[in-house]
Structures are given as C-alpha cells and as structure tokens.
Design a protein around this motif. Structure first.
Motif, PDB file in Angstrom:
ATOM      1  N   UNK A 135     -23.342  47.679  -2.505  1.00 51.97           N
ATOM      2  CA  UNK A 135     -23.490  46.279  -2.905  1.00 51.97           C
ATOM      3  C   UNK A 135     -23.240  45.304  -1.752  1.00 51.97           C
ATOM      4  N   UNK A 136     -23.764  44.105  -1.923  1.00 51.19           N
ATOM      5  CA  UNK A 136     -23.595  43.028  -0.951  1.00 51.19           C
ATOM      6  C   UNK A 136     -22.113  42.638  -0.859  1.00 51.19           C
TER       7      UNK A 136
ATOM      8  N   UNK B 156     -28.327  35.171  -5.466  1.00 52.46           N
ATOM      9  CA  UNK B 156     -28.808  36.148  -6.447  1.00 52.46           C
ATOM     10  C   UNK B 156     -27.846  36.160  -7.630  1.00 52.46           C
ATOM     11  N   UNK B 157     -28.389  36.314  -8.835  1.00 49.11           N
ATOM     12  CA  UNK B 157     -27.555  36.306 -10.041  1.00 49.11           C
ATOM     13  C   UNK B 157     -27.579  37.675 -10.707  1.00 49.11           C
ATOM     14  N   UNK B 158     -26.523  37.976 -11.439  1.00 45.72           N
ATOM     15  CA  UNK B 158     -26.432  39.262 -12.122  1.00 45.72           C
ATOM     16  C   UNK B 158     -27.559  39.403 -13.141  1.00 45.72           C
TER      17      UNK B 158
ATOM     18  N   UNK C  29     -24.251  34.881  -2.672  1.00 44.15           N
ATOM     19  CA  UNK C  29     -25.178  34.550  -1.579  1.00 44.15           C
ATOM     20  C   UNK C  29     -25.706  35.821  -0.926  1.00 44.15           C
ATOM     21  N   UNK C  30     -26.980  35.826  -0.605  1.00 46.46           N
ATOM     22  CA  UNK C  30     -27.527  36.885   0.243  1.00 46.46           C
ATOM     23  C   UNK C  30     -28.326  36.185   1.329  1.00 46.46           C
ATOM     24  N   UNK C  31     -28.822  36.937   2.297  1.00 48.26           N
ATOM     25  CA  UNK C  31     -29.588  36.256   3.351  1.00 48.26           C
ATOM     26  C   UNK C  31     -30.905  35.697   2.822  1.00 48.26           C
TER      27      UNK C  31
END
Ligand code: NAI
Length: 519
Positions: A164-165, A100-102, A94-96
């Motif tokens: 990184x996130x 997101x996927x690799x 999850x991001x804001x």
C-alpha cells in the motif's frame, strides 16, 4: 455500530403472489426449469423440459459477523484489513496522481450490478448493486481477526508486505498496530523451508493433535464472545502447503481423519486441522490456497456436521482471465490448441512457491481450469483431446507484489489458419485477492441464512456443505462429491446471480429481451 451506507436489501420489493415478506423473512415459491436429456433406442437424444417447485426462505436479520483469517499477517491478510478500515473510515490519501479514496473495486458483490428488469416506459434496463439483491452483510461491519505463525503486529506486517501507499498506511497504522495475530500451528514439512525465519508465534507441537483442534475451536469461541458476534467465517490465506498424500485409514473417511489427528499422524496438514476445527465448531471454512486441505475425510466430516466448506485457491488474475477468455474462444467455435502461462512475482507467496512441492500444488490448481469448456465442445475436440497447457512460476524478488502474468493463447481458425493472443497482466496480487476474500465471506455468510425445501416437505434445510456457489472466486472449485466442476467464468457468475434471484422469486437473468424484438 452499523456504518453501512447500503440499503440492506430494502432497495426493491418483488410484487408477486409467489413472494411473501415477513418482518424476519423473505419467502418465495420458485419454479426451477431444467431440461432432462436421455437417449432413445435409436441413439437419438430426447430432451424433456422439467419443472421442480422449491420454497426458499431468507433470514432478513443481518448478523454481526467476524472474519478470521489464517495467515492474517501476510500480504493478503494485511491488505484486506487495511482496505476494510479505509472504507469504514471513508479515507482519502494523496498519491502522485492525486487523491485516492477507499473503494471496493474488484469485489463482485460490492462493485458490480445486476439487472433487476426493464422499465416498460423507457424500455431501459434497471440495474441495482449486487449487494442489494439480498439482505447482505456490509464489509465495513466485519470484525477482523485471525492467526499467523509470524507474531508481527498488523501495522509492521503491512510494511513488510510492501503493497500500500505510505500515505494510506500512515492513516491506518495506529489501529493496525493494535492488531496482533493469534499464535498458530506450524508443521514445517508442509510449507517451504524458506518460511522458517518468520515462524515465531506458535502453538506448541509440530504435528496434528486433538489439542490443536481444540485450541483453534477455543480461539473461535473467544473471538466470538469478545466481539459479541453472531457468527464467524474462517478463511485460509496462509502459505500454500504441499499436497497431503491420501492414505487409506488416515484421511479417507471422517472417522479415520479424526483418529489420525488424535494419533498425531504426520500426513495431516495445518490447513486440514483448521478445517476440522471449524467444521466441529460449525463455522464456515474457506480455503484460499491450492493445496488439498479438503481430503475426503474432511469433506465427509463437513457433510456429517452440516458445516459449510469452500475452496480452493483464490481466482484473482491469470486464471480469471483464462476462465473468461477460453470460454469465449471455444464458445466462438475457435479451436484453442495451446496455452502457455508464465508468472513471476517477488512477494512472500512467490518465495514459498519457489519450493518444488508447494509449486506443484499451484501447478495442479492452475492446470485443470479449461477442462469443462473443452469437454463441452465435441465439434472442436475429439473425446479425450486437449489443448497443450503449461504453467511456469518464478520467484523474482525485485517485482514484489506486482505480479507479472504472461500468457500465450494459440488457436486454430478457419481453413488451417492460426490466431495467437499474447497477454501481459501486471498488478498488485494482494489488491486483486483482497476483494475476493470479502466476496467469499459475504456470499458464505448469506448462504447460512438461506433455507430451501420442496413444496411437499415440511422442513427447510440448508444447501449442501460444499459451497460450489463460491466457484466464481476460486481457481479449482470444490463441488459436492460426484457433481461436475464448472470453470467457465460466465456460467459461474450466472449460478451466483440466479440463485440469489431465485431466493427473492425472480426468474433467471435472461438476455433474450423479446420485449425489444417482437413488436
Ligand atoms: P503471504 O506469504 O504474504 O502470507 C501468508 C501468511 O501465512 C504469512 O504471514 C505466513 O506467516 C502465514 N502462515 C503460514 N503458515 C501458517 C499457518 N500454518 N498458520 C497461520 N499462518 C501461517 O502470502 P499472500 O500473498 O498473502 O497469499 C496467501 C495465500 O493465498 C497463498 O497461499 C497464495 O498462494 C494464495 N493466493 C493468493 C493470491 C493472490 O492474488 N494474492 C491468488 C491465489 C491464491
């Protein structure tokens, strides 16, 4: 176990009398066409088309490969490791801005395509992933290891890097906490004094020694054995070192360099010791930093041992833009008169580069990147004439890994007019460099499985020790002694693309598309 989703080079076959597939090899007969130019008595150029027939041989068996990084605990080392784990496990976080996927964006091998040809019915281009042109290793299958003078495990080092996130880090943390860099060699004079506080994971001894070379060789052998690897590729992504002075009888020849290491000469850098260890171990070694690791003695040693080397300095952001933009401007007939490049960054690389001697290595590497394009245009530039070019780098802790690169390109256009192009490039430096680290490993590995011979010869041999095919990924490309350096990005990509094509008996990529122009 192989987790690769890719087709491992089985996406297409070449239907040609010049190409033969066996279970273990692809064999191709390839006619290389060039133009030889001489000047006759009247000073007129005489251009003569030339043909050379080569046989290429590609080993189809995809080996199990280890990637060992020097500086594994740094921003690049931790980011590329987390990135490969995330891809291998197909992670989503999850991001804001949502999940997101690799992915492998930014890798030319994993993220770009190549035109295979044209469908005669639809007249449309058929493009395939670059990775599928030859039977290449998939990055998900790389076994990762390496050295660092900081003994922090990779999970904590990833936190220290602040790239990184948190939601991604949480998912790779457990696996990375098990990864601890091997102790490394530290000769304090070569990197900035401000790095001393992280140097807690050291092989004893503060200058070059045969014992250091042997320890690194043993580390490579152990890593190979422990992980059941067919081969290992080593890459320097440790701190930028100062330049080593080139001293007669010390580092000018292979023999002298080995002697200098034995005698503990203070002008032999850690990166050169790593290079020598790898060369003697016949393990490819790539230098991702700007210093002159490959002193003449190291290059000669690589040639003697038929070991692959490549460098210098990852070409990730500002310079990549420069080698594309300057190529475009000068090829468009526009007279570039100055380039002013400013950078500020707040990661540990920036901290190290805030020291003058290490900055100087970077300045040299960043400065020569337009020379070939300027020299090629005798219409715009008189012999010896150059655009003004300046490079500034400042350490600004607050911006962290989010490097800023500000460039002004100033050019003279038609009838004395001017064009000013201003660029502002912001991105995480390590997210740009990590895919290059992968590309360098994949291409280098591929080169270890390609043989060539002229049709009259019995034996196949490898390419020259100095892998200039890696130029696309590098700021200051190392080339075989006496051969020209190519910086223009499009030409570099052309070389990579067309050498790969030749290995499967395909003609160079040509944009003539006569089939669409001549009816
Ligand atoms: P970093 O400073 O985060 O990482 C370097 C690591 O090397 C540190 O963990 C340090 O402890 C370790 N180290 C220093 N000397 C060592 C030695 N003798 N043996 C083993 N480990 C050693 O730097 P970052 O951002 O990862 O960059 C690495 C290198 O790549 C730098 O030289 C940088 O100039 C170069 N580079 C980075 C680019 C980018 O876009 N990130 C682009 C071009 C070059």
């Amino acid at each position: 176990t192989t987790t690769s989703p890719a087709s491992n080079g089985n996406l297409f076959v070449v239907s040609s009398p010049n190409v033969v597939y066996t279970d273990s090899e692809i064999l191709s007969k390839y006619t290389y066409r060039t133009t030889s130019v001489t000047q006759n008595g009247a000073g007129k150029y005489v251009a003569t088309p030339k043909e050379t027939v080569y046989d290429f041989k590609v080993d189809r068996k995809i080996p199990k490969v280890g990637m060992m990084l020097v500086g594994w605990g740094g921003n690049n080392g931790t980011t590329v490791t987390a990135g490969i784990i995330a891809n291998r496990r197909g992670l989503v976080w999850e991001t804001r801005e949502g999940p997101r996927a690799a992915n492998y964006y930014g890798s030319v091998i994993m993220g770009s395509t190549m035109k295979l040809g044209t469908d005669p019915q639809t007249m449309k281009e058929v493009n395939i992933p670059f990775h599928d042109v030859l039977p290449m290793v998939h990055p998900n299958d790389l076994v990762i290891g390496g050295w660092d003078i900081s003994g922090m495990n990779l999970a904590n080092a990833m936190d220290r890097a602040a790239v990184l996130e948190p939601t991604l880090k949480a998912q790779v943390k457990k696996e990375m906490a098990q990864m601890v860099p091997l102790p490394s060699i530290y000769y304090p004079d070569f990197i900035a004094a401000n790095q001393e506080d992280r140097a807690d994971n050291l092989i004893p001894g503060s200058k070059a020694s045969t014992a250091h070379v042997e320890k690194i060789r043993q580390d490579i052998r152990d890593f190979k054995a422990q992980n059941n690897l067919d081969k290992v590729i080593v890459q320097w992504t440790a701190n930028t070192e100062r330049y080593a002075d080139i001293i007669p009888n010390v580092n000018d020849t292979a023999e002298n360099l080995l002697k200098a290491i034995e005698q503990g000469h203070e002008e032999v850098s850690p990166s050169t010791v790593f290079a020598v260890a790898c060369i003697l171990e016949k393990t490819p070694f790539i230098n991702g930093s700007p210093q002159n690791t490959f002193v003449p003695g190291a290059v000669e040693l690589a040639e003697q041992h038929g070991a692959f080397i490549g460098g210098d300095d990852f070409k990730s952001g500002q310079t990549k833009m420069k080698s594309a933009l300057v190529d475009f401007l000068i090829s468009a007939g526009i007279k570039l008169t100055s380039i002013a490049s400013y950078n500020h960054l707040g990661n540990n690389d920036g901290k190290n580069l805030s020291s003058q001697r290490q900055f100087r290595s970077k300045e040299i590497s960043k400065s020569n990147v337009v020379d070939d394009m300027v020299e090629a245009n005798s219409v715009l530039y008189k012999k010896g004439e150059h655009p003004d070019h300046t490079v500034v780098i400042k350490y600004m802790p607050a911006v962290g890994d989010n490097k800023r690169a500000l460039d002004e390109y100033y050019a003279e256009i038609f009838l004395g007019g001017h064009q000013t192009i201003s660029l502002f490039n912001v991105c995480e430096d390590s997210l740009l460099a990590s895919p290059l680290i992968i590309d360098l490993v994949l291409v280098t590995e591929m080169m270890t499985r390609i043989g060539w011979r002229q049709s009259s010869q019995a034996e196949y041999r490898g390419f020259h020790s100095v892998l200039s095919i890696l130029s696309y990924m590098l700021k200051a490309p190392l080339t075989p002694p006496g051969t020209p350096v190519v910086n223009a990005l499009a030409k570099q990509r052309g070389a990579l693309t067309n050498i790969f094509r030749a290995c499967v008996g395909l003609e160079p990529e040509s944009d003539m598309t006569l089939e669409h122009k001549l009816f």
